[in-house]
Motif scaffolding. Sequence first.
Motif, short mmCIF file in Angstrom:
data_model
loop_
_atom_site.label_atom_id
_atom_site.label_comp_id
_atom_site.label_asym_id
_atom_site.label_seq_id
_atom_site.Cartn_x
_atom_site.Cartn_y
_atom_site.Cartn_z
N VAL A 1 -5.43 0.49 -11.37
CA VAL A 1 -5.13 1.35 -10.22
C VAL A 1 -3.78 0.90 -9.70
O VAL A 1 -3.64 -0.22 -9.19
CB VAL A 1 -6.20 1.24 -9.12
CG1 VAL A 1 -5.82 2.11 -7.93
CG2 VAL A 1 -7.58 1.64 -9.66
N ALA A 2 -2.77 1.75 -9.85
CA ALA A 2 -1.41 1.35 -9.50
C ALA A 2 -0.73 2.40 -8.62
O ALA A 2 -0.95 3.60 -8.78
CB ALA A 2 -0.59 1.13 -10.77
N GLY A 3 0.09 1.93 -7.70
CA GLY A 3 0.83 2.83 -6.84
C GLY A 3 1.76 2.04 -5.94
O GLY A 3 1.59 0.84 -5.73
N ASP A 4 2.75 2.72 -5.39
CA ASP A 4 3.70 2.08 -4.51
C ASP A 4 3.02 1.51 -3.27
O ASP A 4 1.94 1.97 -2.87
CB ASP A 4 4.79 3.07 -4.07
CG ASP A 4 5.83 3.31 -5.15
OD1 ASP A 4 6.07 2.39 -5.95
OD2 ASP A 4 6.40 4.41 -5.19
N HIS A 5 3.68 0.54 -2.65
CA HIS A 5 3.17 -0.04 -1.41
C HIS A 5 3.04 1.04 -0.34
O HIS A 5 3.95 1.86 -0.16
CB HIS A 5 4.12 -1.13 -0.92
CG HIS A 5 3.70 -1.78 0.36
ND1 HIS A 5 2.61 -2.63 0.43
CD2 HIS A 5 4.19 -1.68 1.62
CE1 HIS A 5 2.45 -3.04 1.68
NE2 HIS A 5 3.40 -2.49 2.42
N GLY A 6 1.90 1.06 0.34
CA GLY A 6 1.70 1.99 1.43
C GLY A 6 1.10 3.32 1.05
O GLY A 6 0.91 4.19 1.91
N THR A 7 0.79 3.52 -0.23
CA THR A 7 0.23 4.81 -0.65
C THR A 7 -1.28 4.90 -0.44
O THR A 7 -1.86 5.96 -0.66
CB THR A 7 0.55 5.08 -2.13
OG1 THR A 7 0.18 3.93 -2.91
CG2 THR A 7 2.04 5.36 -2.33
N GLY A 8 -1.91 3.81 -0.04
CA GLY A 8 -3.35 3.84 0.25
C GLY A 8 -4.24 3.47 -0.91
O GLY A 8 -5.45 3.67 -0.85
N LYS A 9 -3.67 2.88 -1.96
CA LYS A 9 -4.46 2.57 -3.15
C LYS A 9 -5.55 1.55 -2.87
O LYS A 9 -6.67 1.66 -3.36
CB LYS A 9 -3.55 2.08 -4.28
CG LYS A 9 -2.78 0.81 -3.96
CD LYS A 9 -1.82 0.45 -5.07
CE LYS A 9 -1.00 -0.79 -4.69
NZ LYS A 9 -0.11 -0.54 -3.53
N ARG A 10 -5.21 0.53 -2.07
CA ARG A 10 -6.17 -0.55 -1.80
C ARG A 10 -7.34 -0.03 -0.97
O ARG A 10 -8.51 -0.34 -1.24
CB ARG A 10 -5.44 -1.69 -1.09
CG ARG A 10 -6.23 -2.97 -0.98
CD ARG A 10 -5.33 -4.13 -0.59
NE ARG A 10 -4.51 -4.58 -1.72
CZ ARG A 10 -3.22 -4.27 -1.90
NH1 ARG A 10 -2.58 -3.53 -1.01
NH2 ARG A 10 -2.56 -4.72 -2.96
N PHE A 11 -7.04 0.76 0.05
CA PHE A 11 -8.10 1.32 0.90
C PHE A 11 -8.97 2.28 0.09
O PHE A 11 -10.20 2.27 0.23
CB PHE A 11 -7.47 2.06 2.09
CG PHE A 11 -8.48 2.72 2.99
CD1 PHE A 11 -9.28 1.98 3.84
CD2 PHE A 11 -8.63 4.11 2.98
CE1 PHE A 11 -10.22 2.59 4.66
CE2 PHE A 11 -9.57 4.72 3.79
CZ PHE A 11 -10.36 3.96 4.64
N ALA A 12 -8.35 3.09 -0.75
CA ALA A 12 -9.12 4.05 -1.55
C ALA A 12 -10.07 3.32 -2.50
O ALA A 12 -11.25 3.66 -2.61
CB ALA A 12 -8.18 4.96 -2.35
N LEU A 13 -9.56 2.29 -3.18
CA LEU A 13 -10.40 1.53 -4.10
C LEU A 13 -11.53 0.82 -3.36
O LEU A 13 -12.69 0.85 -3.81
CB LEU A 13 -9.56 0.51 -4.88
CG LEU A 13 -10.33 -0.41 -5.83
CD1 LEU A 13 -11.06 0.40 -6.90
CD2 LEU A 13 -9.38 -1.42 -6.48
N ALA A 14 -11.21 0.20 -2.23
CA ALA A 14 -12.24 -0.51 -1.46
C ALA A 14 -13.34 0.45 -1.00
O ALA A 14 -14.53 0.11 -1.02
CB ALA A 14 -11.61 -1.20 -0.25
#
Length: 252
Positions: A36-49
């Motif tokens: 799961v990869a994306g630029d900083h601030g795109t919400g990837k971490r929140f979406a995965l969590a």
Amino acid sequence: MLAGLEIEANPVRTPVFTQIADQLRFATTFHGAMVVAGDHGTGKRFALATVLSEQELPAHQVVVPPAASPKDLVRLMYEAVHQEDDVFALRDMQDELIDTLSGVPRILVIDGADQLTGQGAEQLHYLHARPQAAWTLVLLGPPETIRAVTVSAGLRGEIIATVEVKHLSGADLHTAVGSLHPIFLLAGADLITLIDQQVCKGRLKNWARFLQAALYVQRQETAAGRDPRPFDVDFTRDVIKHMPDLTPRKRR
């Protein structure tokens, strides 16, 4: 959630939530690895969590520090999976980790996977490629994550799914911003587009920063006994004054 927004802001579900959920379901079916990869601030971490919290398998997270050695990686994984921080010899921790990860199916997230060294990537491959392994590996990080994990041909061969978390645009952007907080419903669509083009750049974290500043300006107005201001260009300018400007300046 940023400070001061824990109660104020609403969690925003973008289309990438569904993509992550679908690919994670596929990866866990085969105990595979996904990125799961994306630029900083795109919400990837929140979406995965969020997706992880909505599925049944136990999930553990390891944050990779810069230049982590294979031993560092094994220790961090051992601590995350066993929920203890007793440090043993590398071989003992590795053997027990392999044994645990061959039991109950689970998910292990490597956060900051772009920080992996070649040896660290090989260590992950060694652990994940065990014949009885019953765990799914999720590699989370910026776009550079792909390059970092593919330095190991073995780890590259383990990856069976990828999700790219892109910057928001168009209807998805307007839906997400409008869902973040009711204050944005007071602004016209053209103004939201302008703010995004000049300041927020399709990144949910930037919009959260904007909201943080907007609510501060609004509270300052209320504390001064002034009537609420319309969400217009003048209000927007005042909000932007409270946001960081990190644009590099050219030397003269």
